[in-house]
Write a protein that holds these residues in place. Structure first.
Motif, mmCIF file in Angstrom:
data_model
loop_
_atom_site.group_PDB
_atom_site.id
_atom_site.type_symbol
_atom_site.label_atom_id
_atom_site.label_comp_id
_atom_site.label_asym_id
_atom_site.label_seq_id
_atom_site.Cartn_x
_atom_site.Cartn_y
_atom_site.Cartn_z
ATOM 1 N N GLN A 180 33.690 -3.008 9.497
ATOM 2 C CA GLN A 180 34.107 -1.766 8.853
ATOM 3 C C GLN A 180 33.047 -0.673 8.946
ATOM 4 O O GLN A 180 32.988 0.219 8.107
ATOM 5 C CB GLN A 180 34.489 -2.031 7.388
ATOM 6 N N GLY A 181 32.177 -0.731 9.939
ATOM 7 C CA GLY A 181 31.257 0.375 10.190
ATOM 8 C C GLY A 181 29.820 0.171 9.757
ATOM 9 O O GLY A 181 29.094 1.132 9.532
ATOM 10 N N VAL A 182 29.400 -1.096 9.638
ATOM 11 C CA VAL A 182 28.013 -1.358 9.253
ATOM 12 C C VAL A 182 27.096 -1.232 10.477
ATOM 13 O O VAL A 182 27.415 -1.732 11.551
ATOM 14 C CB VAL A 182 27.880 -2.770 8.621
ATOM 15 N N ASP A 183 25.966 -0.526 10.298
ATOM 16 C CA ASP A 183 24.971 -0.355 11.369
ATOM 17 C C ASP A 183 23.803 -1.323 11.224
ATOM 18 O O ASP A 183 23.155 -1.696 12.184
ATOM 19 C CB ASP A 183 24.340 1.050 11.299
ATOM 20 N N GLU A 184 23.487 -1.607 9.959
ATOM 21 C CA GLU A 184 22.309 -2.439 9.701
ATOM 22 C C GLU A 184 22.614 -3.497 8.649
ATOM 23 O O GLU A 184 23.219 -3.203 7.619
ATOM 24 C CB GLU A 184 21.138 -1.568 9.196
ATOM 25 N N VAL A 185 22.182 -4.727 8.935
ATOM 26 C CA VAL A 185 22.285 -5.809 7.961
ATOM 27 C C VAL A 185 20.866 -6.199 7.569
ATOM 28 O O VAL A 185 20.054 -6.541 8.428
ATOM 29 C CB VAL A 185 23.029 -7.032 8.555
ATOM 30 N N ILE A 239 24.914 0.313 5.591
ATOM 31 C CA ILE A 239 23.924 -0.747 5.353
ATOM 32 C C ILE A 239 24.484 -1.823 4.435
ATOM 33 O O ILE A 239 25.072 -1.530 3.396
ATOM 34 C CB ILE A 239 22.620 -0.213 4.706
ATOM 35 N N LEU A 240 24.290 -3.070 4.845
ATOM 36 C CA LEU A 240 24.732 -4.206 4.045
ATOM 37 C C LEU A 240 23.520 -5.103 3.813
ATOM 38 O O LEU A 240 22.840 -5.497 4.763
ATOM 39 C CB LEU A 240 25.824 -4.968 4.806
ATOM 40 N N CYS A 241 23.249 -5.381 2.551
ATOM 41 C CA CYS A 241 22.090 -6.211 2.215
ATOM 42 C C CYS A 241 22.577 -7.591 1.792
ATOM 43 O O CYS A 241 23.357 -7.719 0.855
ATOM 44 C CB CYS A 241 21.309 -5.550 1.081
ATOM 45 N N ILE A 242 22.134 -8.617 2.521
ATOM 46 C CA ILE A 242 22.565 -9.983 2.214
ATOM 47 C C ILE A 242 21.527 -10.652 1.318
ATOM 48 O O ILE A 242 20.340 -10.695 1.651
ATOM 49 C CB ILE A 242 22.767 -10.786 3.511
ATOM 50 N N VAL A 243 21.987 -11.130 0.167
ATOM 51 C CA VAL A 243 21.084 -11.781 -0.788
ATOM 52 C C VAL A 243 21.610 -13.170 -1.135
ATOM 53 O O VAL A 243 22.782 -13.475 -0.930
ATOM 54 C CB VAL A 243 20.937 -10.951 -2.094
ATOM 55 N N GLU A 244 20.702 -13.978 -1.692
ATOM 56 C CA GLU A 244 21.096 -15.337 -2.075
ATOM 57 C C GLU A 244 21.991 -15.333 -3.312
ATOM 58 O O GLU A 244 22.997 -16.030 -3.356
ATOM 59 C CB GLU A 244 19.828 -16.157 -2.362
ATOM 60 N N SER A 245 21.591 -14.545 -4.312
ATOM 61 C CA SER A 245 22.252 -14.679 -5.608
ATOM 62 C C SER A 245 22.411 -13.332 -6.291
ATOM 63 O O SER A 245 21.791 -12.339 -5.891
ATOM 64 C CB SER A 245 21.415 -15.580 -6.511
ATOM 65 N N VAL A 246 23.210 -13.323 -7.333
ATOM 66 C CA VAL A 246 23.392 -12.114 -8.130
ATOM 67 C C VAL A 246 22.061 -11.716 -8.783
ATOM 68 O O VAL A 246 21.791 -10.537 -8.963
ATOM 69 C CB VAL A 246 24.512 -12.319 -9.179
ATOM 70 N N ALA A 247 21.211 -12.693 -9.087
ATOM 71 C CA ALA A 247 19.892 -12.374 -9.667
ATOM 72 C C ALA A 247 19.102 -11.481 -8.713
ATOM 73 O O ALA A 247 18.432 -10.536 -9.139
ATOM 74 C CB ALA A 247 19.107 -13.658 -9.955
ATOM 75 N N ASP A 248 19.186 -11.771 -7.419
ATOM 76 C CA ASP A 248 18.484 -10.959 -6.428
ATOM 77 C C ASP A 248 19.104 -9.564 -6.330
ATOM 78 O O ASP A 248 18.398 -8.565 -6.198
ATOM 79 C CB ASP A 248 18.510 -11.641 -5.054
#
Ligand SMILES: [Zn+2]
Length: 199
Positions: A132-137, A80-89
């Motif tokens: 590299q093996g991510v199933d969900e973004v 799982i890879l979580c895409i966020v806007e900023s380091v604060a998030d």
């Protein structure tokens, strides 16, 4: 009225996010009145931060090591890879302890008004990371206009990966709300009820 050194200090502090000249004056005076206890420690902390903290070249998080502690951890869910806007998030999600995958910090949102295009976002290694093996973004972006524009852009950017699930946070994220301001409970609900926007 002030010496240039004091005026400069007030100006610099007052320009920090959430502060103004009035706060700048109060903080500057407080530090100057407590030189050894506060000003010296702040100075040391700033020097340490300046010299040692860097943006992780993998995910964009801030840390003293590259890759950062999160990227280097073997205990997280690599699928799982979580895409966020900023380091604060990223910090907000970590505080909520609701997520144990990896992150990808975009470093901003697309904005027509502010003239921010895709070239300004941290996207260059995203495909490589997913391979590299991510199933969900998880597109964990604000419910603002810019957040949603960016969400659709990134989802489209990932359409070459038909086998990954692309999800977004569920209701519970207020319109115009930013992740950093959500309480941990709301964030947990938004994460657990996330919905697929493409499969
Ligand atoms: Zn990292």
């Amino acid at each position: 009225m002030h010496s240039p050194e004091i005026s400069n200090l007030i100006q610099l502090i007052g320009k920090l996010p959430g502060l103004g000249q009035r706060s700048g004056r109060r903080i500057a005076l407080h530090m100057l009145n407590n030189k050894e206890i506060i000003l010296k420690n702040v100075l040391d902390a700033l020097t340490q931060a300046y010299e040692n903290i860097k943006a992780c070249t993998v995910c964009g998080n801030l840390d003293t090591t590259i890759p950062c502690t999160i990227c280097a951890s073997l205990k997280r869910d690599q699928k799982i890879l979580c895409i966020v806007e900023s380091v604060a998030d990223l910090w907000a999600i970590e505080r909520s302890k609701t997520y144990a995958g990896y992150y990808h910090v975009l470093g901003g949102l697309l904005s027509a008004i502010d003239g921010v295009g895709p070239d300004r976002l941290h996207l260059h290694n995203l495909h490589q990371r997913i391979e590299q093996g991510v199933d969900e973004v998880i597109l964990s972006l604000s419910a603002t206009v810019d957040g949603q524009t960016t969400l659709h852009f990134v989802a489209n950017h990932l359409k070459n990966f038909p086998n990954i699930k692309i999800t977004t946070l569920s209701h519970g994220v207020p319109v115009g709300g930013e992740l950093d301001y959500l309480d941990d409970g709301t964030l947990t609900v938004a994460f657990s009820g996330r919905r697929t926007i493409a499969a």
